[in-house]
Design a protein around this motif. Structure first.
Motif, short mmCIF file in Angstrom:
data_model
loop_
_atom_site.label_atom_id
_atom_site.label_comp_id
_atom_site.label_asym_id
_atom_site.label_seq_id
_atom_site.Cartn_x
_atom_site.Cartn_y
_atom_site.Cartn_z
N ALA A 221 57.08 72.53 72.93
CA ALA A 221 56.02 71.57 72.56
C ALA A 221 56.54 70.20 72.15
O ALA A 221 55.77 69.24 72.09
CB ALA A 221 55.16 72.17 71.44
N HIS A 222 57.85 70.08 71.84
CA HIS A 222 58.31 68.78 71.34
C HIS A 222 58.68 67.81 72.46
O HIS A 222 58.81 66.61 72.22
CB HIS A 222 59.50 68.95 70.38
N GLY A 223 58.81 68.34 73.69
CA GLY A 223 59.26 67.50 74.81
C GLY A 223 58.52 66.18 74.95
O GLY A 223 59.15 65.10 74.91
N VAL A 226 59.34 63.98 71.62
CA VAL A 226 60.73 63.65 71.24
C VAL A 226 61.52 63.11 72.43
O VAL A 226 62.32 62.20 72.28
CB VAL A 226 61.41 64.91 70.65
N HIS A 227 61.29 63.67 73.60
CA HIS A 227 62.11 63.30 74.75
C HIS A 227 61.38 62.31 75.66
O HIS A 227 61.38 62.46 76.88
CB HIS A 227 62.54 64.54 75.52
N GLN A 228 60.77 61.31 75.05
CA GLN A 228 60.07 60.33 75.87
C GLN A 228 61.09 59.40 76.53
O GLN A 228 61.94 58.84 75.87
CB GLN A 228 59.12 59.50 75.01
N ARG A 341 71.84 61.22 75.78
CA ARG A 341 70.64 60.58 75.20
C ARG A 341 69.63 61.65 74.80
O ARG A 341 68.99 61.57 73.75
CB ARG A 341 69.98 59.66 76.23
N PHE A 342 69.49 62.62 75.67
CA PHE A 342 68.57 63.72 75.44
C PHE A 342 68.95 64.48 74.16
O PHE A 342 68.14 64.74 73.28
CB PHE A 342 68.67 64.64 76.66
N ILE A 343 70.25 64.77 74.04
CA ILE A 343 70.73 65.52 72.88
C ILE A 343 70.59 64.67 71.62
O ILE A 343 70.25 65.16 70.55
CB ILE A 343 72.20 65.97 73.09
N GLN A 345 68.29 62.53 71.01
CA GLN A 345 66.89 62.60 70.57
C GLN A 345 66.66 63.85 69.72
O GLN A 345 65.97 63.83 68.71
CB GLN A 345 65.97 62.59 71.80
N ASP A 346 67.29 64.95 70.13
CA ASP A 346 67.15 66.20 69.36
C ASP A 346 67.85 66.11 68.01
O ASP A 346 67.31 66.54 66.99
CB ASP A 346 67.75 67.38 70.14
N THR A 347 69.07 65.54 68.00
CA THR A 347 69.80 65.49 66.73
C THR A 347 69.08 64.55 65.75
O THR A 347 69.00 64.84 64.57
CB THR A 347 71.27 65.04 66.90
FE LIG Z 1 64.81 68.91 72.64
#
Ligand SMILES: [Fe+2]
Ligand code: FES
Length: 407
Positions: A221-223, A226-228, A341-343, A345-347
């Motif tokens: 659900a966070h995609g 968070v990963h815009q 970049r993706f990682i 965003q998660d961190t």
């Molecule tokens: Fe993620």
């Protein structure tokens, strides 16, 4: 929507939350590190994980300790897994070893010592330990008539193997005691599907408990929030998803399906291969997420692990292998440029979440988007129970099931 909170009288049980959504409800009975779910009707629900369920670190599994290239020559490297300090090196033949970085004499870190290719010598009083077994070989202060049998003294030591560019340690127990009766399973391996392929690795620190790190891996659900990114997705790209899941040993599988059509890299993949692609995603205890994308003769296989370093710190290791256009660096670009970049965003989101978790560490698990997170907690509880009772693991996923969410 109604919510009722009830305290169960039995000793040790903390609370039951009954959360009604449209009249349906689920009962959660929870105590320390325990988590059982009893359904009263099979339907959409909201449940809550208890505040006092400590982040359990699972022993008796392989964990990646360090990338292989970080351990060279006679140098001793340090690492930490599951709050155990480790000293890692290679013997004269290049074979890796992992010892507990604590001298059994007076706890001096062995990593400050010397290593001659066979034994590690503690820098405090010069005791020497076999690099592979931890067995003490020499205590320089002993006189020839000493009765002390130094070969009965051991530094903690962990089974160790190299695979996919990592040195893995099998974390038997916090002391690094050999467990004679225990069969050690094969070290995890990244599946590959052709003789020639490219491989890449990424890593990041996640300042959170292993549970938060892992449920972040399986959180669909966070995609969109968070990963815009133009190349991935936006809030507006959110849409209905429906995926089938099935149980696998120690985990669950998102059955093969067409990859998400709202993400640019997958569109690009389709363009490159010209073939319809399928993706399969597995989660396997204690901490591994495998993803395989297959399109005709082309494949991309990845594994992400979230390894507890300390109670409040994890390390994410991502490794991917592929045979898609190995002579043109398009996948390499996606992994090396877009991947970090993706990682990040998660961190970043995990760092910010930590600000709130200081005040409230309960979590809500909302069906169906958080069902995988719930399965993770249930799997962990089932594993601990099966170890305790020596009975077969009671898998929380009874059979194939379809989950629906929007992301
Ligand atoms: Fe993620
Ligand atoms: S502390 Fe290691 S030899 Fe004394």
């Amino acid at each position: 929507m109604s919510r009722h909170v009830r305290i169960i009288p039995e000793a040790g049980w903390r609370r039951v939350w009954l959360c009604g959504v449209g009249g349906e409800c689920t009962t959660i009975a929870a105590r320390m590190s325990d988590f059982t779910v009893e359904k009263t009707r099979e339907t959409k629900t909201t449940t809550e994980k208890p505040r006092d369920s400590a982040a359990e670190m699972l022993w008796g599994f392989w964990y990646p300790a360090l990338p292989s290239e970080r351990v060279r020559g006679r140098r001793l490297a340090r690492a930490m897994l599951l709050e155990v300090p480790l000293v890692i090196g290679r013997d004269a033949g290049g074979k890796a070893f992992v010892l507990r970085d604590v001298c059994p004499h007076r706890a001096f870190p062995l990593s400050f010592g010397r290593f001659d290719g066979e034994a590690v010598e503690c820098a405090y009083h010069g005791w020497q330990f076999d690099a592979h077994t931890g067995q003490c070989r020499t205590i320089p202060s002993l006189t020839v008539d000493s009765k002390l049998k130094c070969e009965r003294i051991f530094a903690g030591s962990f089974p160790c193997q190299e695979r996919d560019g990592y040195i893995w340690a099998f974390m038997t127990n916090p002391e690094g005691r050999a467990d004679a009766g225990e069969a050690i399973p094969a070290v995890p391996e990244l599946p590959t599907f052709s003789e020639h392929y490219k491989i890449a690795r990424l890593a990041a620190d996640l300042p959170c408990s292993v549970d938060h790190g892992i449920i972040g891996l399986m959180d669909p659900a966070h995609g969109p929030f968070v990963h815009q990114a133009w190349w991935w997705r936006s809030r507006r790209s959110i849409r209905d998803k429906e995926k089938q899941f099935e149980p696998i040993p120690n985990g669950f599988r998102m059955s093969p399906h067409a990859p998400s059509s709202n993400s640019a890299p997958y569109k690009l993949l389709k363009l490159i291969t010209g073939e319809p692609a399928t993706t399969t995603i597995d989660f396997v205890l204690p901490n591994q997420r495998f993803e395989q994308i297959r399109a005709g003769k082309y494949w991309l296989s990845s594994r992400t692990t979230v390894t507890p370093v300390k109670r409040d710190l994890c390390r994410l290791d991502f490794v991917a292998a592929w045979n898609i256009w190995p002579w043109f660096p398009v996948v390499s670009f996606i992994i090396h440029v877009l991947g970090p970049r993706f990682i990040r965003q998660d961190t970043e989101v995990i760092e910010k979440q930590g600000l709130g978790l200081k005040y409230e560490d309960r979590m809500m698990l909302v069906d169906d988007a958080d069902r995988q997170a719930r399965w993770y907690f249930e799997l962990k509880a089932a594993l601990m129970e099966s170890r305790r009772t020596r009975a077969p693991l009671r898998h929380p996923v009874a059979g194939p099931v379809v989950l629906k969410w929007r992301s």
